[in-house]
Design a protein around this motif. Sequence first.
Motif, PDB file in Angstrom:
ATOM      1  N   ILE A 175     -11.145 -34.235 -37.979  1.00 50.88           N
ATOM      2  CA  ILE A 175     -11.516 -33.188 -38.932  1.00 50.88           C
ATOM      3  C   ILE A 175     -12.212 -33.836 -40.122  1.00 50.88           C
ATOM      4  CG2 ILE A 175      -9.199 -33.244 -39.988  1.00 50.88           C
ATOM      5  CD1 ILE A 175      -9.615 -30.232 -40.581  1.00 50.88           C
TER       6      ILE A 175
ATOM      7  N   THR B  60       4.906 -30.105 -44.718  1.00 51.55           N
ATOM      8  CA  THR B  60       4.147 -29.151 -43.920  1.00 51.55           C
ATOM      9  C   THR B  60       5.023 -27.960 -43.569  1.00 51.55           C
ATOM     10  OG1 THR B  60       2.815 -30.916 -42.939  1.00 51.55           O
ATOM     11  CG2 THR B  60       2.806 -28.791 -41.818  1.00 51.55           C
TER      12      THR B  60
ATOM     13  N   ILE C  40      -9.891 -26.724 -35.309  1.00 52.28           N
ATOM     14  CA  ILE C  40      -9.120 -26.775 -36.551  1.00 52.28           C
ATOM     15  C   ILE C  40     -10.019 -26.336 -37.698  1.00 52.28           C
ATOM     16  CG2 ILE C  40      -7.770 -28.208 -38.121  1.00 52.28           C
ATOM     17  CD1 ILE C  40      -7.334 -30.171 -35.849  1.00 52.28           C
ATOM     18  N   TYR C  41      -9.494 -25.491 -38.563  1.00 53.00           N
ATOM     19  CA  TYR C  41     -10.222 -25.052 -39.751  1.00 53.00           C
ATOM     20  C   TYR C  41      -9.353 -25.325 -40.968  1.00 53.00           C
ATOM     21  CZ  TYR C  41     -12.516 -21.885 -43.093  1.00 53.00           C
ATOM     22  OH  TYR C  41     -13.139 -21.359 -44.191  1.00 53.00           O
ATOM     23  N   GLU C  42      -9.825 -26.188 -41.860  1.00 60.47           N
ATOM     24  CA  GLU C  42      -9.077 -26.536 -43.070  1.00 60.47           C
ATOM     25  C   GLU C  42      -9.758 -25.886 -44.272  1.00 60.47           C
ATOM     26  OE1 GLU C  42      -6.709 -30.381 -44.390  1.00 60.47           O
ATOM     27  OE2 GLU C  42      -8.868 -30.702 -44.583  1.00 60.47           O
TER      28      GLU C  42
ATOM     29  N   GLN D  89      -4.402 -24.997 -43.092  1.00 60.22           N
ATOM     30  CA  GLN D  89      -5.058 -25.287 -41.811  1.00 60.22           C
ATOM     31  C   GLN D  89      -4.762 -24.168 -40.821  1.00 60.22           C
ATOM     32  OE1 GLN D  89      -3.910 -29.087 -40.239  1.00 60.22           O
ATOM     33  NE2 GLN D  89      -5.308 -30.229 -41.540  1.00 60.22           N
TER      34      GLN D  89
ATOM     35  N   LYS E 253      -8.299 -25.989 -50.190  1.00 63.20           N
ATOM     36  CA  LYS E 253      -7.795 -27.249 -50.740  1.00 63.20           C
ATOM     37  C   LYS E 253      -7.817 -27.219 -52.262  1.00 63.20           C
ATOM     38  CE  LYS E 253      -8.394 -32.264 -50.497  1.00 63.20           C
ATOM     39  NZ  LYS E 253      -9.156 -33.389 -49.885  1.00 63.20           N
TER      40      LYS E 253
ATOM     41  N   SER F 242      -3.374 -27.745 -49.166  1.00 64.56           N
ATOM     42  CA  SER F 242      -4.442 -27.181 -48.345  1.00 64.56           C
ATOM     43  C   SER F 242      -3.832 -26.325 -47.249  1.00 64.56           C
ATOM     44  CB  SER F 242      -5.305 -28.293 -47.731  1.00 64.56           C
ATOM     45  OG  SER F 242      -4.545 -29.099 -46.844  1.00 64.56           O
TER      46      SER F 242
ATOM     47  N   ASN G 121      -0.862 -23.713 -41.015  1.00 66.80           N
ATOM     48  CA  ASN G 121      -0.127 -24.771 -41.696  1.00 66.80           C
ATOM     49  C   ASN G 121      -0.448 -24.795 -43.184  1.00 66.80           C
ATOM     50  OD1 ASN G 121       0.617 -25.688 -39.033  1.00 66.80           O
ATOM     51  ND2 ASN G 121      -1.339 -26.742 -38.916  1.00 66.80           N
ATOM     52  N   TYR G 122       0.609 -24.948 -43.998  1.00 69.92           N
ATOM     53  CA  TYR G 122       0.438 -25.177 -45.426  1.00 69.92           C
ATOM     54  C   TYR G 122       0.900 -26.601 -45.713  1.00 69.92           C
ATOM     55  CZ  TYR G 122       1.244 -24.952 -50.469  1.00 69.92           C
ATOM     56  OH  TYR G 122       1.229 -25.209 -51.814  1.00 69.92           O
TER      57      TYR G 122
ATOM     58  N   SER H  95     -14.683 -26.111 -47.222  1.00 72.87           N
ATOM     59  CA  SER H  95     -13.865 -25.956 -46.016  1.00 72.87           C
ATOM     60  C   SER H  95     -14.426 -26.854 -44.923  1.00 72.87           C
ATOM     61  CB  SER H  95     -13.871 -24.495 -45.552  1.00 72.87           C
ATOM     62  OG  SER H  95     -13.366 -23.651 -46.560  1.00 72.87           O
TER      63      SER H  95
END
Length: 209
Positions: free
Chosen positions: A166, A50, A114-116, A90, A119, A88, A70-71, A137
């Motif tokens: 999530i 991360t 949180i938004y992911e 975040q 991916k 992904s 975050n990667y 997403s």
Amino acid sequence: MKLISLCLTLASLLSSAAFANNNYTPVSYRYYQLNYTEVTAEDADEPLETYQINISNLVSPYIFSRTSFNYLSKEKVIDAQNSMTTTSMQAVFNMGTRLALLPKIDLTVESGAIYEFGKEVELKSNSVSVTDDDFDSEFGFNAAVGLAMHFSRHLEFIVDAAYIDIGDESEMEYSAELVAHLLPNLALVANGVMYEEHVGYGFGLQFDF
């Protein structure tokens, strides 16, 4: 939803108590932070890496915000010729409140979204590589309770427990962070994280403002 309501109610109560408290805090809340963490499972050699940019700000004497990007990258080695890499992104936005338990110890409560996105799964077999990015997403939320301790002019220690939900997955995550201030606006960070059978360690830099 019940958990979110509970956290918001608790945050409101704590902020009211903090307002009547001494507004001064020696704990760092205004900073930019660059972190790297590697998480491994006890029964598998599949590290999750991360890379994080974290921005924290004390918007009032007792209310703070935390924003992080975050990667995440995880590689699974299937055999000598085959592997799978999942990546992904975040974005996390939290609002929280602090209560000064003691002159150098704060209790913190925070929650947010949180938004992911972005991916991708890459499959490698010998010299052939295939990438699949057809993933939706996802939105989620988190809520955390922690302690922030200012040991001296140069050392801070932060521990917290967070509930993260999530997509179709949810988990409890426990983390600890040691911040060593080298200069007035520069600090080294050592961190650790644990959830289920996974344990991770990392390091970073913090720039106070």
